[in-house]
Design a protein around this motif. Structure first.
Motif, PDB file in Angstrom:
ATOM      1  N   LEU A 218       3.845  -0.182   5.454  1.00  0.00           N
ATOM      2  CA  LEU A 218       3.684   0.702   4.290  1.00  0.00           C
ATOM      3  C   LEU A 218       3.741  -0.127   3.003  1.00  0.00           C
ATOM      4  O   LEU A 218       4.679  -0.910   2.823  1.00  0.00           O
ATOM      5  CB  LEU A 218       4.825   1.731   4.308  1.00  0.00           C
ATOM      6  N   LYS A 219       2.747   0.084   2.143  1.00  0.00           N
ATOM      7  CA  LYS A 219       2.659  -0.717   0.910  1.00  0.00           C
ATOM      8  C   LYS A 219       3.995  -0.775   0.170  1.00  0.00           C
ATOM      9  O   LYS A 219       4.464  -1.849  -0.217  1.00  0.00           O
ATOM     10  CB  LYS A 219       1.566  -0.111   0.003  1.00  0.00           C
TER      11      LYS A 219
ATOM     12  N   ILE B 145       8.873  -3.447  -1.863  1.00  0.00           N
ATOM     13  CA  ILE B 145      10.342  -3.461  -1.957  1.00  0.00           C
ATOM     14  C   ILE B 145      10.873  -4.821  -1.497  1.00  0.00           C
ATOM     15  O   ILE B 145      11.754  -5.414  -2.125  1.00  0.00           O
ATOM     16  CB  ILE B 145      10.928  -2.315  -1.089  1.00  0.00           C
ATOM     17  N   SER B 146      10.310  -5.335  -0.407  1.00  0.00           N
ATOM     18  CA  SER B 146      10.765  -6.637   0.102  1.00  0.00           C
ATOM     19  C   SER B 146      10.339  -7.772  -0.820  1.00  0.00           C
ATOM     20  O   SER B 146      11.071  -8.755  -0.971  1.00  0.00           O
ATOM     21  CB  SER B 146      10.227  -6.884   1.516  1.00  0.00           C
TER      22      SER B 146
ATOM     23  N   LYS C 258      -3.494  -7.275   7.028  1.00  0.00           N
ATOM     24  CA  LYS C 258      -4.447  -7.130   5.923  1.00  0.00           C
ATOM     25  C   LYS C 258      -3.733  -6.540   4.695  1.00  0.00           C
ATOM     26  O   LYS C 258      -3.889  -7.005   3.581  1.00  0.00           O
ATOM     27  CB  LYS C 258      -5.593  -6.202   6.362  1.00  0.00           C
ATOM     28  N   THR C 259      -2.934  -5.492   4.930  1.00  0.00           N
ATOM     29  CA  THR C 259      -2.200  -4.875   3.805  1.00  0.00           C
ATOM     30  C   THR C 259      -1.255  -5.906   3.183  1.00  0.00           C
ATOM     31  O   THR C 259      -1.188  -6.047   1.961  1.00  0.00           O
ATOM     32  CB  THR C 259      -1.356  -3.666   4.303  1.00  0.00           C
ATOM     33  N   GLN C 260      -0.536  -6.636   4.035  1.00  0.00           N
ATOM     34  CA  GLN C 260       0.427  -7.615   3.507  1.00  0.00           C
ATOM     35  C   GLN C 260      -0.289  -8.691   2.699  1.00  0.00           C
ATOM     36  O   GLN C 260       0.122  -9.029   1.590  1.00  0.00           O
ATOM     37  CB  GLN C 260       1.208  -8.248   4.676  1.00  0.00           C
TER      38      GLN C 260
ATOM     39  N   SER D 100       8.169   6.824  -5.619  1.00  0.00           N
ATOM     40  CA  SER D 100       8.238   8.282  -5.511  1.00  0.00           C
ATOM     41  C   SER D 100       7.780   8.775  -4.136  1.00  0.00           C
ATOM     42  O   SER D 100       8.055   9.915  -3.767  1.00  0.00           O
ATOM     43  CB  SER D 100       7.404   8.937  -6.612  1.00  0.00           C
ATOM     44  N   ILE D 101       7.115   7.915  -3.376  1.00  0.00           N
ATOM     45  CA  ILE D 101       6.705   8.299  -2.014  1.00  0.00           C
ATOM     46  C   ILE D 101       7.927   8.662  -1.148  1.00  0.00           C
ATOM     47  O   ILE D 101       7.826   9.435  -0.200  1.00  0.00           O
ATOM     48  CB  ILE D 101       5.882   7.153  -1.367  1.00  0.00           C
TER      49      ILE D 101
END
Ligand SMILES: Cc1cc2nc3c(=O)[nH]c(=O)nc-3n(C[C@H](O)[C@H](O)[C@H](O)COP(=O)(O)OP(=O)(O)OC[C@H]3O[C@@H](n4cnc5c(N)ncnc54)[C@H](O)[C@@H]3O)c2cc1C
Length: 390
Positions: free
Chosen positions: A60-61, A66-67, A114-116, A371-372
């Motif tokens: 999750l984006k 956050i990390s 890919k997202t990372q 906010s998610i």
């Protein structure tokens, strides 16, 4: 903020409570922030019983972002949290994380990768040959490869908790020993907390940072949270064959995970569906002997000779809706803020969570939109998907 609401009580002084107190007092030193902790030894707090792993590898984006912020903060934690020249040493060791996949899991892994990468993370796909070259003790039979994050690693979680506590105190927060037995309300507003001693602390905002006890605390305000305390066990072994290099946190498709601990022991954990719900801190030697060790020795045959040195049990605060954070103000109870349900990844989320809550409470712009994770999704039963949970 009105004058009355400037008094803020934080229930629980683990990593979430400490980080929240730090960011609140950093943003506004004139705030009156009180952190109430029932056990200042932190014997049973998840923060100090964790594997203390920090990783970029989520799907999750927002969890990835956050990390990324955690990496930034942890790299400068010593100087930033120094109090009167005393710098906490959190021993952040970036020894990597390796998520392994079988053929079925490979497509999913490539999507997360890919997202990372699109967010600028340093993570790569490693084929089995590359993995075995780096970690010759591993048996990759049946596996398609893995994603390796060289910047991921582990640290001294107790030092992080103590670092936040010391700095927040230095900035004016008060840490109180006591057990919150009731969140006080006036109509649809929070008005403070009551302690087991009978003392009442008025406040315009109360933050629930009670970890695995979060649902119990929320219930005193009539709020039902889907957060279960689930026992998770960690085992430490001294292996006859010592790996030549430190082993990264290695996560098998079954969910079994292990890494080298400072000093050369190997730490192992495995979250299983039958892990009991409840406040039980007894660790189970038979579980290691009958289940965990055989699975480990199949993947690392050289670990079939080892001494079980110790074990422990801690609690995941499992958000049974979706395993993700519940973060923000509870709908229907003004001033009641939640930082709950972090399951097995809360330690690394504390910096971003503390900063987000301070911004939310003080009406500041958000550096990172989280906010998610708004608690409204709990009442609407709208889960969000994260496949990188361990
Ligand atoms: C075995 C294990 C391995 C883990 N591994 C990792 C990992 O590798 N990486 C990672 O990021 N996360 C990991 N986690 C998860 C992580 O530890 C937690 O998500 C995180 O520490 C939660 O912090 P917290 O402050 O919410 O909870 P806690 O640290 O549990 O703090 C909550 C505090 O609230 C206090 N409290 C409760 N009720 C009350 C009350 N009524 N009044 C006053 N005080 C109260 C408790 O005493 C406690 O100190 C792991 C957890 C476990 C158990």
């Amino acid at each position: 903020m009105s004058e009355k609401s400037r008094d803020i009580v934080i229930v629980g002084g683990g990593v979430m409570g400490g980080a929240s107190a730090y960011y609140l007092t950093k943003s506004d030193p004139a705030l009156k922030v009180t952190v109430v902790e029932k056990d200042p030894t932190y014997e049973f707090s998840s923060s100090t019983l964790s594997m203390a792993n920090i990783r970029i590898q989520f799907s999750l984006k927002e969890n990835i972002q956050i990390s990324q912020y955690a990496f930034e903060v942890l790299d400068r934690f010593g100087p930033e949290m120094a109090v009167k020249g005393d710098r906490p040493d959190i021993a952040f060791r970036r020894e990597g994380n390796l998520f392994l996949y079988d053929r079925d899991g490979r497509d999913g892994a490539e999507t997360y990768l890919k997202t990372q990468k699109s967010l600028g993370c340093e993570v790569d796909w490693w084929d089995p040959e590359k993995i075995v070259k780096a970690f010759p003790l591993y048996n990759l039979e049946g596996l398609a490869g893995g994603t390796y994050g060289p910047k991921d690693g582990h640290l001294d979680a107790y030092a992080v908790v103590m670092g936040y506590k010391a700095k927040a105190r230095d900035q004016g927060a008060e840490f109180l020993k006591g057990e919150v037995v009731r969140i006080m309300t006036e109509g649809r507003d929070v008005s403070g907390v009551e302690l087991a001693s009978g003392e009442k602390i008025p406040a315009g905002a109360v933050i629930n940072c009670a970890g695995a006890w979060a649902a119990k605390v929320a219930r005193t305000a009539g709020v039902e949270l889907p957060v279960d305390p689930v026992k998770r066990q960690v085992f430490a072994i001294d292996t006859a064959v010592k790996p030549e290099t430190a082993l990264p946190l290695t996560i098998l498709p079954s969910g079994l995970y292990f890494r080298t601990e400072t000093g050369g022991l190997i730490l192992i954990g495995w979250s299983l569906p039958d892990d009991p719900v409840g406040f039980d801190f007894n660790w189970d030697r038979d579980r290691f002997m009958e289940l965990v060790w055989p699975a480990l020795a199949e993947f690392v045959p050289a670990f079939d000779t080892a001494k079980l040195v110790r074990g422990w049990a801690g609690l995941y605060a499992v958000n049974t809706l979706d395993g993700n954070a519940i973060l923000g103000q509870w709908p229907g109870l003004k001033g009641f803020y939640l930082a709950n349900g972090f399951s097995g990844h809360g330690l690394q989320q504390a910096p971003a969570v503390g900063r987000y809550l301070a911004e939310l409470i003080l009406g500041l712009d958000h550096a990172l939109d989280l906010s998610i994770f708004n608690p409204v999704r709990i009442t609407e039963k709208r889960p969000i998907a994260e496949t990188g949970l361990v």
